[in-house]
Design a protein around this motif. Structure first.
Motif, PDB file in Angstrom:
ATOM      1  N   SER A  44      89.481  98.421  21.928  1.00 16.53           N
ATOM      2  CA  SER A  44      89.326  98.290  20.482  1.00 16.53           C
ATOM      3  C   SER A  44      88.689  96.956  20.107  1.00 16.53           C
ATOM      4  O   SER A  44      87.764  96.900  19.294  1.00 16.53           O
ATOM      5  N   LYS A  60      84.995  96.649  21.379  1.00 16.82           N
ATOM      6  CA  LYS A  60      84.090  97.416  20.527  1.00 16.82           C
ATOM      7  C   LYS A  60      83.611  96.564  19.355  1.00 16.82           C
ATOM      8  O   LYS A  60      82.418  96.537  19.019  1.00 16.82           O
ATOM      9  N   LYS A  61      84.523  95.818  18.723  1.00 14.60           N
ATOM     10  CA  LYS A  61      84.166  94.950  17.600  1.00 14.60           C
ATOM     11  C   LYS A  61      83.285  93.794  18.065  1.00 14.60           C
ATOM     12  O   LYS A  61      82.322  93.415  17.392  1.00 14.60           O
ATOM     13  N   TRP A  67      78.242  99.566  22.277  1.00 12.34           N
ATOM     14  CA  TRP A  67      79.209  99.805  21.191  1.00 12.34           C
ATOM     15  C   TRP A  67      79.535 101.300  21.104  1.00 12.34           C
ATOM     16  O   TRP A  67      80.703 101.694  20.971  1.00 12.34           O
ATOM     17  N   TYR A  68      78.496 102.140  21.188  1.00 16.59           N
ATOM     18  CA  TYR A  68      78.719 103.581  21.081  1.00 16.59           C
ATOM     19  C   TYR A  68      79.514 104.096  22.276  1.00 16.59           C
ATOM     20  O   TYR A  68      80.317 105.025  22.140  1.00 16.59           O
ATOM     21  N   HIS A  91      82.976 103.471  21.562  1.00 16.71           N
ATOM     22  CA  HIS A  91      83.389 104.438  20.538  1.00 16.71           C
ATOM     23  C   HIS A  91      83.716 105.788  21.175  1.00 16.71           C
ATOM     24  O   HIS A  91      84.747 106.395  20.872  1.00 16.71           O
ATOM     25  N   ARG A 138      87.670 108.638  22.390  1.00 19.35           N
ATOM     26  CA  ARG A 138      87.930 110.044  22.091  1.00 19.35           C
ATOM     27  C   ARG A 138      88.876 110.654  23.127  1.00 19.35           C
ATOM     28  O   ARG A 138      88.835 110.285  24.297  1.00 19.35           O
TER      29      ARG A 138
END
Length: 329
Positions: free
Chosen positions: A25, A28-29, A75-76, A79, A83
């Protein structure tokens, strides 16, 4: 080795949410911030390179363009990794991060080769370079890249995806430093060949690190044994420490994404041993001593089912499998 874990009805991410999930998390930022910093300055540096005639600035701008795209992909990838697993993708999307890391390595190779090609042309046909404006743009770029590097450097260094992102920004940082050095030399002496020469030096430095990243990412994609683990020693350790285990064979150890280690194995047990207790002890040993949090263990008594010929193999499964050959997860 891609074992059919889905057929046994377990969800593979149940073992490793904790710290890894938190890292994912925050990473990702961090990658998103770095992508915005890099992409924003890339336009200014490209204009500066065109105005000053500096290959070092243009090369760094080209590198930053590719890096902006690569950081966006990184980043993707983070993301997607968040999932949940599906019936078709039983491991989820965690390995996308490794695939992106490998792709980033290839991209760095292409960029470095382009820089070398352009530098050769500049050495053969020198062009004037405006040292003053070049120095201003290069210093600004260095500050932006330092900021992006520190943002990323606070992330999970064990993640191949994060390391790929850091490598891109480090290349930009070195490119800016080379541009500053070239500008200073040009302002002091007027010797413009220093511009393409330092560009090539940066390209060579980036190539060696890119190769290391690609090799490690490829090892993960090929499901090789992680460098920190020794499959044969782990098998011997289980045989020596887990009560009732006579032999361990058909063992496979790999990593899902460079951080989450997994294993499958056959454990041949002594007669009378409770298979549930043996499997539980094996899994605890793998997790506590070897960092393997997800394991599939097949307990066996007597001969291994996979060592029989086709006729005997079917015979044994029909008569003995309910008692002797069961999978535990």
């Amino acid at each position: 080795m891609a074992h059919d874990h889905a057929s046994h009805g377990h969800v593979p991410h149940g073992h490793s949410h904790g710290a890894g999930h938190v890292h994912g998390s925050t990473d990702k930022k961090r990658v998103l911030i770095a992508a915005c910093l890099t992409g924003g300055f890339m336009v200014a540096e490209a204009l500066g390179g065109l105005i000053t005639g500096s290959l070092a600035l243009l090369a760094d701008a080209g590198h930053m363009l590719a890096d902006s795209i690569a950081l966006g992909l990184a980043w993707y990838a983070f993301h997607l990794a968040g999932r949940p697993a599906t019936g078709r993708l039983t491991y989820g999307f965690g390995r996308v991060k490794t695939l992106v890391a490998y792709t980033n390595g290839i991209a760095i190779f292409v960029i470095a080769l382009w820089i070398v090609y352009e530098a050769w042309g500049r050495l053969m046909h020198p062009a004037p370079v405006l040292g003053g404006p070049m120095l201003v743009v290069a210093v600004t770029g260095l500050l932006v890249n330092i900021a992006a590097f520190f943002v990323l450097n606070g992330g999970d260094r064990g993640s191949l995806n994060m390391r790929g992102a850091i490598l891109h920004v480090l290349g930009d940082l070195l490119g800016s430093a080379a541009a500053i050095a070239a500008a200073v030399v040009i302002l002091a002496t007027g010797w413009t060949p220093i511009d393409p020469i330092l560009s090539v030096l940066v390209a060579l430095l980036i190539l060696s690190t890119a190769w290391s990243l690609m090799r490690e990412a490829a090892h993960v994609l090929l499901e090789g044994v992680p460098a920190s683990l020794d499959r044969d020693l782990i098998a011997k350790d289980i045989e020596a420490t887990v009560k009732g285990v006579r032999e361990v064979h058909h063992m496979h150890v790999w990593s899902l994404d460079g951080t989450s280690n997994m294993a499958t194995l056959h454990a041949c047990l002594n007669d009378g041993v409770d298979p549930h207790m043996a499997v539980s002890a094996i899994k605890k040993r793998l997790a506590a001593e070897h960092g393997i949090d997800h394991a599939t263990v097949e307990p066996e008594f007597g001969l291994c089912a996979d060592s029989h010929d086709e006729h005997d193999h079917h015979h044994d499964h029909a008569h003995d499998a309910p008692r002797d050959r069961r999978h535990y997860h």
